[in-house]
Design an enzyme around this catalytic site. Sequence first.
Site, short mmCIF file in Angstrom:
data_model
loop_
_atom_site.label_atom_id
_atom_site.label_comp_id
_atom_site.label_asym_id
_atom_site.label_seq_id
_atom_site.Cartn_x
_atom_site.Cartn_y
_atom_site.Cartn_z
N ASN A 1 -9.45 1.73 8.25
CA ASN A 1 -10.86 1.54 8.88
C ASN A 1 -10.67 1.62 10.26
O ASN A 1 -11.72 1.68 10.75
CB ASN A 1 -11.74 0.40 8.39
CG ASN A 1 -11.99 0.41 6.77
OD1 ASN A 1 -11.32 1.60 6.27
ND2 ASN A 1 -12.44 -0.56 6.22
N ASN B 1 -13.29 6.44 5.47
CA ASN B 1 -13.27 5.44 6.29
C ASN B 1 -12.20 5.63 7.47
O ASN B 1 -12.63 5.27 8.77
CB ASN B 1 -13.25 4.10 5.82
CG ASN B 1 -14.02 3.44 5.01
OD1 ASN B 1 -15.53 3.90 5.36
ND2 ASN B 1 -13.92 2.57 4.03
N HIS C 1 -4.34 6.46 -1.31
CA HIS C 1 -4.84 6.50 0.25
C HIS C 1 -3.76 6.85 1.38
O HIS C 1 -3.91 7.19 2.37
CB HIS C 1 -5.55 5.18 0.51
CG HIS C 1 -6.82 5.14 1.16
ND1 HIS C 1 -7.76 6.37 1.31
CD2 HIS C 1 -7.63 4.05 1.80
CE1 HIS C 1 -8.70 6.04 1.68
NE2 HIS C 1 -8.79 4.84 2.02
N PHE D 1 -4.66 -0.59 9.95
CA PHE D 1 -5.45 -0.27 8.71
C PHE D 1 -6.31 0.88 8.90
O PHE D 1 -6.98 1.23 9.83
CB PHE D 1 -5.93 -1.64 8.28
CG PHE D 1 -5.14 -2.58 7.80
CD1 PHE D 1 -4.44 -2.55 6.41
CD2 PHE D 1 -4.47 -3.38 8.53
CE1 PHE D 1 -3.68 -3.47 5.83
CE2 PHE D 1 -3.56 -4.48 7.89
CZ PHE D 1 -3.11 -4.29 6.69
N TYR E 1 0.67 -1.25 0.02
CA TYR E 1 -0.05 -0.12 -0.03
C TYR E 1 0.82 1.24 -0.09
O TYR E 1 0.20 2.64 -0.01
CB TYR E 1 -0.97 -0.10 1.28
CG TYR E 1 -1.87 -1.22 1.25
CD1 TYR E 1 -3.09 -1.43 0.50
CD2 TYR E 1 -1.37 -2.09 2.25
CE1 TYR E 1 -3.83 -2.37 0.65
CE2 TYR E 1 -2.45 -3.34 2.37
CZ TYR E 1 -3.57 -3.31 1.67
OH TYR E 1 -4.22 -4.46 1.77
#
EC number: 3.1.1.29
Length: 239
Positions: A66, A112, A19, A64, A14
């Site tokens: 969320n 989120n 993001h 993460f 990632y």
Amino acid sequence: MQLWVGLGNPGAKYAGNRHNIGWMAVDRVAEDHGFAPWRAKFQGEVSEGVLDGEKVLLLKPTTFMNLSGQSVGEAMRFYKLDSTDVTVWHDEIDLAPAKIRVKAGGGHAGHNGLRSIHQHIGPHYDRVRLGVGHPGHKDRVPGYVLSDFAKADAGWLDDVLRGVSDGAPHLARGDGGKFLNAVALRVAPPRSSTSKPKAQDNREDAAQAAEERSETRTPPEARPEDTRSALQKLADKFR
């Protein structure tokens, strides 16, 4: 103390995602301003430093996206901070790439990471909204933000990260305007004071060309004075 939170997802998979621009931003601040090495704490990674006399704790939640609020809430409670001491750096699809806005409080707009933070510390924290652009349709948003920046984005992305690092001391002092000015100087530097508008250049070029044509034009040769008599002129005509 201030708590600056860079949102993103952990792991090499990632690291280059849109993001993760929040992570990228706090990483750049830590690197450029001599912050302490990153260490694991509060379900994330932290780095401490000072910006223009203001003590700042950088936090990258590793829960993460969320579940980011778990990490933020734990750090805030440990240092007995108020939510107004927290600034969250996050990707913003409602801003064009390279656009940045500073915001105090507000909703989570479906993000989120912000939604999770709302659940743990409420909405009264500051945000640095880092524009990444919109894919065009809401159904494409998840795949878009979880994809790496395109190669064509490398230039403006580097400018933005340099800019937020330049402006970080202003933000630590609470001067959002100067912070944004520092970013703007990297993203859209001013024209040189010696440069001329294109229209003016064109007018001057045309005038110079006309002057050159005038200087190089050969004047007509003068005709010698005719001293012949009328009889000679008539005789010459029938030769």
